[in-house]
Design an enzyme around this catalytic site. Structure first.
Site, mmCIF file in Angstrom:
data_model
loop_
_atom_site.group_PDB
_atom_site.id
_atom_site.type_symbol
_atom_site.label_atom_id
_atom_site.label_comp_id
_atom_site.label_asym_id
_atom_site.label_seq_id
_atom_site.Cartn_x
_atom_site.Cartn_y
_atom_site.Cartn_z
ATOM 1 C CB ALA A 1 36.293 35.111 72.806
ATOM 2 N N GLY A 2 36.088 36.042 69.631
ATOM 3 C CA GLY A 2 36.480 35.633 68.303
ATOM 4 C C GLY A 2 36.671 34.195 67.759
ATOM 5 C CG LEU A 3 36.736 31.671 70.629
ATOM 6 C CD1 LEU A 3 37.054 30.857 71.994
ATOM 7 C CD2 LEU A 3 38.191 31.376 69.794
ATOM 8 C CE1 TYR B 1 35.852 39.966 59.158
ATOM 9 C CE2 TYR B 1 33.926 40.683 57.875
ATOM 10 C CZ TYR B 1 34.956 39.684 58.190
ATOM 11 O OH TYR B 1 35.192 38.670 57.247
ATOM 12 C CB SER C 1 19.433 31.398 74.834
ATOM 13 O OG SER C 1 21.003 31.342 75.403
ATOM 14 C CG ASP D 1 36.995 34.375 55.198
ATOM 15 O OD1 ASP D 1 37.257 35.700 55.331
ATOM 16 O OD2 ASP D 1 35.982 33.794 56.207
ATOM 17 C CG ASP E 1 34.090 32.083 61.308
ATOM 18 O OD1 ASP E 1 35.388 31.919 60.779
ATOM 19 O OD2 ASP E 1 33.983 33.357 61.534
ATOM 20 C CB SER F 1 29.814 32.433 69.743
ATOM 21 O OG SER F 1 29.770 33.911 69.715
ATOM 22 C CB SER F 2 27.347 35.093 66.008
ATOM 23 O OG SER F 2 28.404 35.481 65.156
HETATM 24 C C1 GLA Z 1 35.530 36.556 61.083
HETATM 25 C C2 GLA Z 1 34.680 36.104 59.958
HETATM 26 C C3 GLA Z 1 35.667 35.313 59.047
HETATM 27 C C4 GLA Z 1 36.746 35.655 58.600
HETATM 28 C C5 GLA Z 1 37.754 36.098 59.867
HETATM 29 C C6 GLA Z 1 38.887 36.801 59.550
HETATM 30 O O1 GLA Z 1 35.807 35.391 61.967
HETATM 31 O O2 GLA Z 1 33.743 35.593 60.183
HETATM 32 O O3 GLA Z 1 34.649 35.145 57.792
HETATM 33 O O4 GLA Z 1 36.983 36.798 57.885
HETATM 34 O O5 GLA Z 1 36.959 37.208 60.840
HETATM 35 O O6 GLA Z 1 39.793 35.758 59.137
#
Ligand code: GLA
Length: 383
Positions: A120-122, A219, A63, A32, A169, A124-125
């Protein structure tokens, strides 16, 4: 929720509630921010923001899950790195100031709750930034479009929280639709809803419960490696190349000598993954589930060997998935360095597969695995 609000803010009078979901990404990882395709879907894990105007000149923000009551005097003028979740609130307020000259002058009571596991990579932020932008847009009639809400939430993350994330996201948290993924072209923001006729199958997330401290800095590092590669391509070929999505696999392979080993691997991964997104859409439309599985595993291999963002925990789960009956396919999901594996599984095998992987995971890492069956839901909402 009402009881908690009463405890903190005395009563619930005048509160309105806004919700933003987290996401899965079926395929198209780290594409992305390279002008590529992604295929995310919104999930039944959400952040809820309750808000009312308080008539004072401070913001009181509480919160339950993310810990703590903060009192912030107005106006908000800066955002510190070390402020925990409340920096998202400040980041959103400051972004709206920068982008549309909005100055928050009225005090607010804000209550935040949610069930998106943090780290967890979902997303949340991203969901929190989207929910807060959506909230302020509604409360102060700012007239933002849905795309602006997504863009400003992304900007808040980029400029003030310090993660140079892409738009995926935030976009899916805003635009998600029940039972559908979205094929988004991040170079021109064209998008198409892709129905997911899952019937006797289901997406399941295996959360490693490993949340790498260096995730954000790694990242940002991957992103700069891609930028380095892009600059070389522009200099060698043409400044018309706007993003890595404009180049082909052949072009990269033929010109291997131009790049350092790492940059070459990153570029190769991005162009291959970008192609896989379109292949995946075709496979889903044709209900060609062998192909869906092949693409998921190919994406994992790319992320492991070329993009180098996987981890031993993620790899172990994917290796077991490959060998179990009842699995269509699986791959690590999101930014990487911990987080979740996404798997597509036949429902009647789900229990056996989950039990087996949970045991193996514990034996290997002495750590608990969390498992979340996922439903695909709508994007932002208020009530
Ligand atoms: C995170 C970033 C996204 C994307 C993914 C990897 O979730 O927030 O913008 O780059 O990693 O695909």
């Amino acid at each position: 929720m009402e009881k908690d609000i009463e405890k903190i803010f005395a009563d619930t009078k005048g509160f309105t509630f806004f919700q933003a979901p987290g996401r899965i990404n079926i395929i198209g990882e780290h594409t992305d921010y390279n002008g590529g395709y992604v295929l995310p879907a919104a999930i039944d894990k959400k952040i809820t923001v309750g808000v009312r105007k308080s008539g004072s000149n401070t913001i009181r923000a509480y919160s339950k899950e993310y810990n703590g009551l903060f009192t912030l005097p107005l106006p908000i003028v800066q955002c510190e790195e070390r402020e925990g979740w409340v920096k998202h609130l400040k980041a959103v307020v400051l972004t709206l100031r920068d982008e549309i000259g909005f100055h928050l002058k009225e005090g607010l009571d804000i209550y935040i709750t949610g069930n998106i596991p943090v780290g967890a990579g979902l997303s949340s932020s991203a969901a929190l930034d989207v929910a807060l932008t959506f909230t302020l847009n509604h409360l102060f009639s700012l007239g933002l479009s849905l795309l602006q809400i997504a863009r400003f939430a992304q900007k808040a993350e980029n400029e003030y929280v310090g993660v140079r994330c892409g738009i995926m996201d935030q976009f899916i948290s805003v635009m998600g639709k029940k039972g559908r993924a979205i094929l988004l072209n991040t170079s021109n923001m064209d998008y198409e809803y892709v129905p997911l006729a899952l019937n006797d199958m289901r997406f399941v997330l295996f959360d490693t419960n490993v949340h790498h401290e260096l995730r954000n800095s790694k990242y940002n590092l991957r992103r700069s490696e891609c930028e380095r590669g892009l600059k070389i391509l522009q200099k060698t070929f043409s400044s018309d190349i706007k993003a890595l999505s404009d180049v082909t696999e052949e072009q990269i392979k033929k010109n291997k000598g131009l790049f350092s080993g790492n940059v070459y691997k990153r570029l190769l991964y991005v162009v291959q993954e970008n192609h896989r997104v379109l292949e995946m859409v075709k496979a889903l439309k044709n209900k060609a589930y062998d192909e869906v599985g092949r693409l998921l595993y190919a994406s994992h291999n790319g992320l492991k060997y070329l993009y180098e963002v996987s981890s031993p925990e993620l790899d172990l789960i994917v290796d077991h998935l490959r060998e179990r009956d009842g699995v269509i396919g699986g791959r690590m999901m999101g930014g990487g360095f911990g987080g979740c594996v996404l798997a597509l599984i036949y429902k009647n095998y789900e229990r056996d597969i989950s039990d087996f992987i949970e045991d193996e995971y514990y034996t290997e890492f002495k750590r608990k695995l969390s498992i979340y069956p996922i439903s695909i839901t709508d994007g932002i909402a208020f009530h």
